[in-house]
Design a protein around this motif. Structure first.
Motif, short mmCIF file in Angstrom:
data_model
loop_
_atom_site.label_atom_id
_atom_site.label_comp_id
_atom_site.label_asym_id
_atom_site.label_seq_id
_atom_site.Cartn_x
_atom_site.Cartn_y
_atom_site.Cartn_z
N PRO A 57 5.12 10.17 4.91
CA PRO A 57 5.83 9.22 4.30
C PRO A 57 5.33 9.19 2.74
O PRO A 57 6.35 8.99 1.88
CB PRO A 57 5.72 7.80 4.88
CG PRO A 57 5.17 8.02 6.21
CD PRO A 57 4.48 9.46 6.25
N ILE A 83 12.10 5.07 3.11
CA ILE A 83 11.48 4.99 1.82
C ILE A 83 12.66 5.21 0.59
O ILE A 83 12.52 4.68 -0.30
CB ILE A 83 10.31 5.73 1.82
CG1 ILE A 83 9.29 5.01 2.43
CG2 ILE A 83 9.73 6.11 0.32
CD1 ILE A 83 7.73 5.60 2.41
N LEU A 137 10.74 0.01 5.14
CA LEU A 137 9.39 0.49 4.64
C LEU A 137 8.42 -0.67 5.49
O LEU A 137 7.40 -0.06 6.08
CB LEU A 137 9.08 0.47 3.36
CG LEU A 137 7.43 0.43 2.87
CD1 LEU A 137 6.90 2.06 3.19
CD2 LEU A 137 7.37 0.20 1.39
N ALA A 141 8.93 5.35 8.36
CA ALA A 141 9.08 4.82 7.05
C ALA A 141 9.57 6.07 5.99
O ALA A 141 10.18 5.92 4.99
CB ALA A 141 7.60 4.63 6.60
N TRP A 163 4.65 4.73 12.36
CA TRP A 163 4.65 4.66 10.70
C TRP A 163 5.56 5.79 10.14
O TRP A 163 6.14 5.77 9.09
CB TRP A 163 3.31 4.97 10.37
CG TRP A 163 3.03 5.11 8.77
CD1 TRP A 163 2.27 6.16 8.39
CD2 TRP A 163 3.41 4.60 7.74
NE1 TRP A 163 2.30 6.33 6.87
CE2 TRP A 163 2.86 5.39 6.65
CE3 TRP A 163 4.03 3.42 7.71
CZ2 TRP A 163 3.18 4.88 5.34
CZ3 TRP A 163 4.32 2.93 6.23
CH2 TRP A 163 3.89 3.58 5.22
N TRP A 209 5.89 -0.15 8.77
CA TRP A 209 4.25 -0.61 8.34
C TRP A 209 3.57 -1.44 9.35
O TRP A 209 2.56 -1.51 9.80
CB TRP A 209 4.33 -0.86 6.82
CG TRP A 209 3.08 -1.34 6.42
CD1 TRP A 209 1.90 -0.49 6.24
CD2 TRP A 209 2.49 -2.57 6.02
NE1 TRP A 209 0.66 -1.26 5.70
CE2 TRP A 209 1.16 -2.67 5.67
CE3 TRP A 209 3.09 -3.96 5.93
CZ2 TRP A 209 0.46 -3.61 5.12
CZ3 TRP A 209 2.38 -4.91 5.61
CH2 TRP A 209 1.00 -4.92 5.07
#
Length: 635
Positions: A44, A218, A200, A214, A211, A204
């Motif tokens: 990410p 993003i 995001l 993301a 994860w 998280w």
């Protein structure tokens, strides 16, 4: 211009450097074992380094002096340098020479993207001067972190971490404060960022197994920031949110209903799986429309508060209309609409009369008001006030409330017409009284005075000059005939004597000079109806004989009751329970009425006579040529 061009060049150069770092990191990552937390060949942080830098350069190119673009560029470059340094350190597998670089670049990304960006977005200025201490708190956390690294104190480093995290949390709180105090433009810009942050924040918060998701969310954040600052007027973000929430809720609920119905039917009908699937599908489909309405109302309340629910506004509007008289009902509807749309003001134009609620200013929108296919006025909507969201629900509010406004505007129109009609009736009555007074005083009164003087003169000269007295009496007899004629004319002006002598059918036959087709009982009609019918026929015959060149004129008088009479009544007369009308028809075979002909005094007089009784008078072309005058007078 020179400084702006230099700034654009620097931003593009930094973005290009970030892209080079990310491409290099992808090569470095390929040399390392595939990490367990992501199936992608990049992290990410790689996506953040590229996306933030590129969209930051685009923003700097469009707004070189706005600090937001520079924060995106610097934050993206810091993220790219951070992941590259961290992976190089793993690849070299030697002394941690790159860890200071990793630490510095991580802190640059935290400060620019996690603290300064939410503090300064979207204007480039703090919400208030007192918010500057949040940036100071973040810098204190960074300094504390370096001190912890120097003394190798793990508790101190934990404290530094939580200090920076607190500063980031407060920075995002500033977005909520700015949203509560901002105007419509600033709120729309903030909404673009707020709607993309879950891409995001959700991965998280979910942690290590998720994860990597993301990486997909993003890029939406810098893209939304760029659009919000450069092109926010091109898109209705609140419409997007409304439809997304409704669609997501429907998907979840319909899927849940389908699964629940399928599971229940499988338990009850375990041997007929096809029937079970069909039952589940039908059950979910039956719930679709009610759930759609329920979710739409919930989203409207969530986004726009109590004034965003069109059904709730309609209920309030009905209550206002019940309490208000017809003359003030329109203003009540406009007040409810102004609150529902959150605009500075709304107004309605009806026959050159404007009713305004609030402060209209320059109308942002004009909506024609239609009632039963007939235009009744124009709705003018002013600019948007400060509100939580722009008005994506305006169309739903207008669609719900516009019929009420049209009815209220029609009521105002009818009230004004009634008032004008009463004024005309009073004026006509007073003019008729003035005419009668003038005719009685100047005509009949003078004639009677002259006759009295002739009688006195004849009486005085009767013995001395019989011849002169005879002449005076002869003149007196002629004067009496004149007075009788004047009295007859006065009475005829009030009510045609033929109506009392011959009845309506006979009087109309005398006017037409030909037989009249009649049906129904025409005796015992109200006096006002008889006079109106007589005058309408008289005017129609005069127009046909003077202007149409007709060779044949047909006159009909029909008394209609029940459904046959319904089409000839106005809404007010039909609602009063009077279910009978006198239908008067005059048809000729003349040249007809030209399409562009303007209504003269005669046509207006016929319509007004019918309207005074709650009826109608229509002039239309006759099949085969000619004109038809049809008046329906309620009894």
């Amino acid at each position: 211009m020179r400084h702006a061009g230099r700034a654009r060049g620097v931003a593009i150069g930094l973005a290009a450097l970030a892209v080079v770092f990310e491409l290099t990191d992808i090569w470095v990552t390929a040399q390392l074992p595939q990490p367990s937390y992501t199936p992608l060949p990049f992290a990410p942080e790689d996506v953040a380094g590229t996306a933030f830098s590129l969209f930051g350069a685009v923003l700097v190119h469009g707004r070189p002096r706005l600090v937001i673009g520079w924060l995106l560029v610097v934050g993206g470059l810091g993220s790219a340098a951070n992941i590259l340094a961290a992976n190089l350190n793993l690849l070299i597998d030697g002394p941690p020479l790159h860890w200071p670089i990793v630490n510095v670049t991580w802190q640059v990304g935290q400060l620019t993207l996690g603290v300064l960006l939410p503090l300064l977005y979207p204007t480039g200025r703090l919400p208030a001067r007192r918010w500057g201490w949040v940036a100071g708190l973040a810098l204190a956390g960074v300094a504390l972190d370096w001190a912890a690294v120097s003394v190798r104190s793990h508790p101190l480093r934990e404290a530094a971490h939580w200090t920076v995290a607190a500063a980031m949390g407060l920075a995002f709180v500033s977005l909520a404060v700015r949203f509560a105090r901002g105007d419509a433009v600033e709120r729309r810009q903030l909404l673009w960022l707020l709607v993309t942050l879950p891409g995001l924040l959700v991965p998280w918060m979910l942690g290590d197994p998720f994860w990597w998701l993301a990486s997909l969310g993003i890029p939406l954040i810098p893209a939304a920031i760029a659009v919000a600052i450069l092109r926010y007027r091109l898109f209705d973000i609140d419409t997007l949110i409304s439809r997304a929430l409704v669609g997501t809720g429907l998907l979840v609920m319909v899927g849940g209903v389908y699964l629940a119905a399928g599971a229940a039917s499988s338990l009850l009908l375990s041997g007929v799986d096809r029937v079970a699937g069909l039952v589940a599908a039908l059950f979910a489909g039956a719930f679709f429309q009610p759930m759609h309405r329920l979710f739409q109302r919930g989203v409207d309340r969530l986004l726009y508060g109590s004034t965003g629910d069109p059904d709730a506004l309609a209920e309030r509007l009905k209550l206002h209309l019940q309490l208000a008289d017809p003359g003030h009902g329109l203003l009540a509807t406009l007040e409810v609409l102004r609150e529902g749309l959150s605009v500075t003001g709304v107004a309605v134009e009806v026959d050159d009369v404007t009713t305004v609620a609030g402060t209209l200013g320059v109308p942002a929108r004009t909506v024609p008001l239609i009632r039963h296919g007939t235009p009744v006025g124009l709705l003018l909507v002013g600019p948007t006030e400060r509100r939580r969201f722009p008005a994506a629900h305006d169309e739903r509010v207008l669609a719900t409330i516009a019929p009420f406004i049209s009815d209220a505007a029609h009521a105002v129109r009818m009230t004004a017409a009634l008032r004008h009609s009463r004024e005309r009736i009073i004026t006509a009555r007073e003019e008729e009284r003035r005419r009668l007074r003038r005719d009685l005083h100047d005509g009949l009164g003078q004639s009677l005075s002259g006759m009295a003087m002739s009688i006195n003169a004849a009486r005085l000269t009767l013995r001395d000059s019989p011849e002169r007295a005879e002449r005076l009496l002869t003149d007196l007899r002629a004067g009496m005939d004149t007075v009788t004629c004047d009295i007859r004319q006065l009475v005829y002006g009030l009510r045609p004597p033929a109506l009392d002598e011959l009845g309506l059918a006979g009087a109309v036959e005398e006017l037409a000079g030909a037989p009249v087709e009649t049906s129904g009982e025409l005796t015992g009609l109200p006096a006002a109806v008889e006079v109106a019918a007589y005058r309408i026929v008289q005017e129609a015959l005069t127009n046909a004989r003077k202007h149409s060149g007709a060779t044949r004129i047909d006159v009909t008088l029909r008394r209609l009751t029940g459904e046959a009479a319904g089409g000839g009544l106005t809404r007010e007369a039909a609602g009063s329970g009077r279910g009978a009308v006198l239908r008067v028809g005059v048809a000729d075979d003349g040249c007809g009425v030209p399409p562009d002909a303007r209504a003269g005094v005669g046509l207006s007089s016929m319509r007004e006579r019918a309207a005074e009784l709650g009826g109608t008078c229509v002039v239309r072309p006759r099949e085969g040529g000619g004109t038809v005058v049809q008046a329906d007078l309620p009894l």
